[in-house]
Scaffold this motif. Sequence first.
Motif, short mmCIF file in Angstrom:
data_model
loop_
_atom_site.label_atom_id
_atom_site.label_comp_id
_atom_site.label_asym_id
_atom_site.label_seq_id
_atom_site.Cartn_x
_atom_site.Cartn_y
_atom_site.Cartn_z
N GLU A 187 0.88 -1.18 0.00
CA GLU A 187 0.00 0.00 0.00
C GLU A 187 0.90 1.21 0.00
O GLU A 187 1.09 1.87 1.00
CB GLU A 187 -0.89 0.02 1.26
CG GLU A 187 -1.97 -1.01 1.28
CD GLU A 187 -3.16 -0.64 0.41
OE1 GLU A 187 -3.31 0.55 0.08
OE2 GLU A 187 -3.92 -1.55 0.07
N LYS A 229 -2.89 1.06 7.29
CA LYS A 229 -2.55 -0.23 6.70
C LYS A 229 -1.04 -0.34 6.55
O LYS A 229 -0.37 0.67 6.31
CB LYS A 229 -3.18 -0.33 5.30
CG LYS A 229 -4.64 -0.65 5.31
CD LYS A 229 -5.06 -0.97 3.90
CE LYS A 229 -6.54 -1.01 3.74
NZ LYS A 229 -6.92 -1.02 2.33
N TRP A 255 -11.68 -4.57 -1.49
CA TRP A 255 -12.27 -5.25 -0.33
C TRP A 255 -13.50 -6.07 -0.74
O TRP A 255 -13.86 -7.05 -0.10
CB TRP A 255 -12.67 -4.23 0.73
CG TRP A 255 -13.57 -3.16 0.18
CD1 TRP A 255 -13.17 -1.98 -0.40
CD2 TRP A 255 -14.99 -3.17 0.10
NE1 TRP A 255 -14.26 -1.27 -0.82
CE2 TRP A 255 -15.39 -1.96 -0.53
CE3 TRP A 255 -15.98 -4.07 0.51
CZ2 TRP A 255 -16.72 -1.64 -0.77
CZ3 TRP A 255 -17.31 -3.75 0.27
CH2 TRP A 255 -17.67 -2.56 -0.36
#
Lengths: 367, 316
Positions: A70, A234, B261
């Motif tokens: 990420e 994250k 997701w």
Amino acid sequence: MHEVSVMTKVWLRWLPAVAVPAAIAAGALVGPFQASAAATLPIKTPEQLLAMVGANTVKSLSGTLEQTSELGLPQLPTTGPSSNAGVASALDLLTGPHTARVYLAGPTDARVQVMDQLAERDVVRHGTDVWLYSSKDNSATHETLPAAGTDGRTAPSTPELQTPDQLAQRMLAAIDPGTEVTVGQDTVVAGRSAYDLVLSPRSSDTLVGSVSIAVDSLTGLPLSVEVQARGQDKPAFRLAFTDLILQAPSADLFTFTPPPGANVTQRSLPQGDRLPPGQPGTPGEQSGSAAPQHTVSGTGWDTVIGLPAAAVPAGLTASPLLAQAARTVDGGRLVSTALVNVLLTNDGRIFAGSVPLELLQAAAAAR
Amino acid sequence: MLPSDSRVPSDSRVPDEVPSDVPQESTSDPPGDLSFDPLVRHSRTAPGWELLASELTVLFRRRRTWAMLLALAAVPVLIAVAVRLSSPVAPGRGPAFLDRITQNGLFVGVTGLVVSIPLFLPLTIGVIAGDTIAGEAGLGTLRYLLVAPAGRVRLLLVKYAGAAVFCVAATVAVAVAGVVIGVLLFPVGPVTLLSGDTIGVGQSVLRLLLVAAYVTVSLLGLSAVGLFISTLTEVPVGAMAATIVLSVVSEVLDALPQLVWLHPWLFSHYWLGFADLLRQPVAWGSFADNAWLQAGYVAVFGALAYGRFATKDVLS
């Protein structure tokens, strides 16, 4: 009375339609919690854990690795069954998730399979023979390692994927006084209870928040490496086993013959080792792949690498992809990710490091 | 009247004089009402098998079904003929496995499935699944199928089973047509897997069967969605279109990285995962994930279809 019973029946018939999704939702919510139910392991000091990682003797395993990043880079949509090539796939390595299977048997037999959609990249090592195979273009490359290279414990790594063990060893080798080593909460990785070894920079001038390495409680094998960036919930980078068996896999996995019709190239290795692959989030790594004329300022986590204009590849600054990713800042253009900032100054030099923009600008100004 | 009796004249099911509406109490009717009819008792001892047999007979007697199967079979044939007539395909161009066809005819079946699964297979499944209940309602034959006690659950199960059988037939049509045309036009020999290892012809036929099974399982969730939509309407074309549109929407959502997701919950997410069966050793993870996902869709939309269909006033 009759009305009521009819209504009850109507509700009863809708009951499965409510109960089934509810059961699935409950399972989806509870499942991850059970999987990560913290183990309670005998307490160890960071020094003991470091020694445990250094002394781990696991040389045979089969497992599945998952890598996620990420980094805040723009993601490219992967449309259609045919996979992208070129620049897009290079960027894909830093953005999308990747799954790979790893097979190790002893120090010299290894196989890594990066599983792409409808394609696969393989690295097979058997003794001193190394084969690289890509199913996308059906090409195979053969390398012969010098005999001296066989003693290492390291498996061959594809440019984009290493085992958590290899990555952790490199990070632990880079520990300096600027790094605080602590032990976090015990976790479970790939169904194995593990200690959490946390490396955090003492300096506040770095983008890296912390690096946590899950160390298998039985063998000392690093099971996952997770890099946290400052100001991001994250993990910026995570490499972890999702599945692990500590047994030697079947031997025929390591004998590779290029398939008929494959495009085979022979490659010789001048130094017996390839350049270290550029792995996101490895502190101090950039120095390895930089040109000899590079300058280094700062130490440890705050290291800034500078490249003079002469050492910068000619086409690089004109690349349209770069133009898209970079934004104009004071003194040049900045490519910013969660873990690394790269400053391209107006006079053609490049400064990079896991530091905020101000430090790069200061380094550029200082020359 | 026994349901199968009414269905023998296939498409030209002519409604005759039978009890008209079967309201929601149908399943709870005291059995005494109909127990004088020996035919009904017979059909309860062999629950639904005759109904299923007649459903399949109707399904595979339809020219529409055969037209769709032929269209699906034409996909690998077209690919093979085009590759045969043109210059060799450069590796890495076109759909996956296309460049392997010239070396091995068995790959035509796999290439056909790769090309068919994003659109052609969902299209045909949408037509069949969307037609299940709405088609009978549109023809005015639905109420005659429901005269038997406990008829609704059984009818739903039989209709879903019919759609599932079509999923098998559709996948097999693509795979078999691909293998046949591949064997005719190209050499057959050891097959190169994605991992670069080669396996013999027998092994590769086994892998192809596994891939066909995977694709069939992949389509079961969509069939359940179609069955549910089919209970909502009496216009079969609407149910078919809605099912097909949903499959396309699911694939579009699956391609958007911002919705990462959501991806594991989309029924089309693992559609191309059958490539994992062409690795060495076979990666069973995606097969299991796909099966669980499809089972979830079947459970949810099966329950929804039951809730809707069991409480519905069937007037046609």
